[in-house]
Structure formats: C-alpha cells, structure tokens
Motif scaffolding. Structure first.
Motif, PDB file in Angstrom:
ATOM      1  N   ARG A  50      -5.862 -16.218 -52.240  1.00  0.00           N
ATOM      2  CA  ARG A  50      -6.240 -16.139 -50.819  1.00  0.00           C
ATOM      3  C   ARG A  50      -5.021 -15.664 -50.026  1.00  0.00           C
ATOM      4  NH1 ARG A  50     -11.756 -16.933 -49.673  1.00  0.00           N
ATOM      5  NH2 ARG A  50     -12.604 -18.137 -51.402  1.00  0.00           N
ATOM      6  N   ASP A  51      -5.230 -14.725 -49.095  1.00  0.00           N
ATOM      7  CA  ASP A  51      -4.102 -14.284 -48.272  1.00  0.00           C
ATOM      8  C   ASP A  51      -3.900 -15.250 -47.100  1.00  0.00           C
ATOM      9  OD1 ASP A  51      -6.049 -13.673 -46.399  1.00  0.00           O
ATOM     10  OD2 ASP A  51      -5.666 -11.522 -46.364  1.00  0.00           O
ATOM     11  N   HIS A  52      -2.984 -14.915 -46.172  1.00  0.00           N
ATOM     12  CA  HIS A  52      -2.658 -15.841 -45.085  1.00  0.00           C
ATOM     13  C   HIS A  52      -3.842 -16.048 -44.136  1.00  0.00           C
ATOM     14  CE1 HIS A  52      -1.901 -11.842 -43.494  1.00  0.00           C
ATOM     15  NE2 HIS A  52      -2.004 -12.329 -42.275  1.00  0.00           N
ATOM     16  N   GLU A  53      -4.820 -15.140 -44.195  1.00  0.00           N
ATOM     17  CA  GLU A  53      -6.029 -15.340 -43.381  1.00  0.00           C
ATOM     18  C   GLU A  53      -7.152 -15.987 -44.183  1.00  0.00           C
ATOM     19  OE1 GLU A  53      -7.311 -11.864 -41.083  1.00  0.00           O
ATOM     20  OE2 GLU A  53      -5.308 -11.017 -41.344  1.00  0.00           O
ATOM     21  N   GLN A  54      -6.803 -16.470 -45.379  1.00  0.00           N
ATOM     22  CA  GLN A  54      -7.760 -17.126 -46.273  1.00  0.00           C
ATOM     23  C   GLN A  54      -8.837 -16.170 -46.818  1.00  0.00           C
ATOM     24  OE1 GLN A  54      -7.630 -20.333 -47.730  1.00  0.00           O
ATOM     25  NE2 GLN A  54      -5.587 -19.907 -46.920  1.00  0.00           N
ATOM     26  N   ARG A  55      -8.515 -14.882 -46.802  1.00  0.00           N
ATOM     27  CA  ARG A  55      -9.454 -13.915 -47.395  1.00  0.00           C
ATOM     28  C   ARG A  55      -9.183 -13.826 -48.898  1.00  0.00           C
ATOM     29  NH1 ARG A  55      -8.309  -8.813 -43.516  1.00  0.00           N
ATOM     30  NH2 ARG A  55      -6.280  -9.165 -44.500  1.00  0.00           N
ATOM     31  N   LEU A  56     -10.243 -13.691 -49.658  1.00  0.00           N
ATOM     32  CA  LEU A  56     -10.091 -13.562 -51.112  1.00  0.00           C
ATOM     33  C   LEU A  56      -9.521 -12.179 -51.434  1.00  0.00           C
ATOM     34  CD1 LEU A  56     -10.676 -14.813 -53.941  1.00  0.00           C
ATOM     35  CD2 LEU A  56     -12.907 -13.681 -53.849  1.00  0.00           C
TER      36      LEU A  56
END
Length: 301
Positions: A64-70
């Motif tokens: 997950r990136d810092h925006e919580q996107r997979l």
C-alpha cells in the motif's frame, strides 16, 4: 518523477480502467486508483499472480502506498504486442515476421497451459496484454485483473453464473455475447486465435470489427462482424448454443459459411490452420495443451 513506496523517480507510462502504471528503473508499478465492481478485483489479481510462473508476468511485490492505494510491482517491459502490430501496420504493409509470431505464440500457449491447467480463465487476451522484453521477445502474459479463479472467484462468481461483461472488443468470444455464463478456458483460445489472425495478416488488422465499449450497439456490431466473417452459425455448426439464453440461430441475417482460405487469403497455411482450430463456434475449439503438444497438425507452433 514521484515516489511510490520505496520506489523513487517514478514516471507515468499508461493508464487503464482501474489503474495507472508508472516506471521506476527496471520496475513497473501498477497503482490501483479506481475501485470498480467485479470482474475487476485487484486483491484477487495479486492472489492469482502469486500462484503463476513465467511466461505469466512475475509479481515482484505488492504493497500500500502513502495514500493506502494498492500497488503491484512487476518487471518493466518496454513493448506490448499491440505496439509491435501498430508499428508493423504503419511502417510496412507486411505481416509480422513469422519466426517472431511462432516464438510469441509458443510462450503465450505455455502461459495458457499453466493457467487453464489450474482452472483459471484469463478473460482478457488481447495484443496489449502480451508484453515483450525486446522486439524479439521473450514474451509475458499480463493483465490478470479480470481473471476468473475456481477458488478465489467462487463466492462472487460461481462457475455457472460468471459475469458476461468480459474481454475486449474484437477478441470477445461468441458464447459470452450470447449469454452463456458457464463459459471457460475456450474464451481465451478464441481470443488467442483472433490475435494470431491479426499477426499474420498483411498489414496486421483485427479479424473482427468492434466499436469502443461505451458506444451503443457495440455488442451487436461485433456479433454481425463475426457472422459476416465466419458465416452465421447453425445448430449443426454450434450445437452448444441450443441451450443459450439468447439464440444465435433465428432473427439474424444469414451470412454464408466461408472457408479460411477466403477469410485469410495469402497468409501462411500452417498458421491459418491453427487459427481455424481456435476461431470456431463449436466446442471442438483446440485447447492450449493440444496446440502446443506435438500432435502432427500442431507441430507448426
């Protein structure tokens, strides 16, 4: 470039229905930016990719990136078969080099043998899903975002009530267009045959005509193109369709059956024979195992 997880200097290279793809050095990062309904399911895509081997595209990492996107990380591939076909149709009027076609299809057949052997249906075989490490290969099968898996898909899509809104334009199989929800691996083999036909035509061009998905009547247009090209099916040429929700036999303009010599004139005979075993209405469509095994009529590929 931007930073994604531990990857720096990421530059955008493409975007799809659900995702944006970035490049960071030798890695391609697929960032899931839109949540879309089934059959798109990126978490299932991760689970499926973890079970596969090359020539299916290797999944290097998911996080997950810092925006919580997979984010899914893959080896970066500079080309797709769509790029190669575009280049060939714009720079010369000839078909692709047949040795290249043979090695491409050998790799894709190996990938399909593996996934079909596990009961997985890819559901979106098309030139842009076939990645190349260089203009001469090797080749990787990608785009598993809408794949069906006998275990991971069972709850959302039982085996006999699969989603019909699958595939891309001219590569969609006819059983899906006529409402057969119990379709399986043969939809991938039809699409592979349509891709092979495109590669051996001079200049390369899709076998069937299909308008963009968002245009009204696109499905009807594709059905008519298939019928015009192959001939309208009959209960003899497509016995399985007798049980479909929508019948392909009545109410349709009757186009005559055409031979593959008429449909694909002037192309390599061995490849034409393989296309004819894949692009057919009935249940005798060849499997990946049959095409790539050493039975005499298939040693061509």
């Amino acid at each position: 470039g931007i930073r994604i997880g531990s990857y720096s200097n990421c530059t955008p290279i493409s975007e799809g229905v659900t995702s944006e793809v970035f490049r960071s050095g030798t890695t391609a990062l697929k960032v899931i930016v839109h949540s879309t309904p089934e059959p798109h399911n990126p978490l299932r895509e991760v689970k499926i990719l973890q079970t596969l081997h090359p020539p299916c595209i290797p999944l290097l990492d998911s996080f997950r990136d810092h925006e919580q996107r997979l984010v899914l990380a893959f080896p970066y591939m500079p080309l797709t078969l769509a790029d190669v076909l575009d280049r060939s149709s714009s720079t010369s009027s000839s078909a692709l080099d047949l040795d290249l076609v043979r090695s491409l299809f050998r790799d894709i057949l190996q990938a399909l043998r593996e996934i079909h052997g596990q009961g997985i249906v890819h559901r979106d075989i098309k030139p842009s899903a076939i990645l190349l490490a260089s203009p001469s290969g090797p080749v990787y099968l990608s785009d598993f975002g809408t794949a069906w898996h006998p275990t991971f898909s069972a709850a959302s899509e039982p085996r006999d009530s699969k989603i019909l809104d699958i595939g891309t334009g001219p590569y969609r199989a006819p059983e899906v267009l006529f409402g057969d929800k119990s379709y399986g691996p043969p939809v991938d083999m039809w699409a592979l045959g349509a891709v092979l036909a495109e590669c051996i035509r001079s200049p390369p061009a899709p076998l069937f005509e299909s308008r963009p998905a968002h245009e009204d009547g696109n499905q009807l247009g594709l059905i008519l193109s298939i019928f015009k090209t192959l001939g309208t099916p009959t209960p003899e040429t497509w016995p399985e369709a007798k049980g479909f929700k929508v019948t392909p036999f009545e109410l349709w303009t009757v186009f005559p059956q055409r031979s593959w010599e008429e449909i694909l004139p002037g192309v390599d005979e061995g490849f034409r024979e393989v296309v004819g075993r894949l692009v057919r209405y009935d249940g005798s469509r060849a499997t990946a195992e049959e095409v790539s095994s050493a039975s005499p009529e298939y040693t061509y590929i």
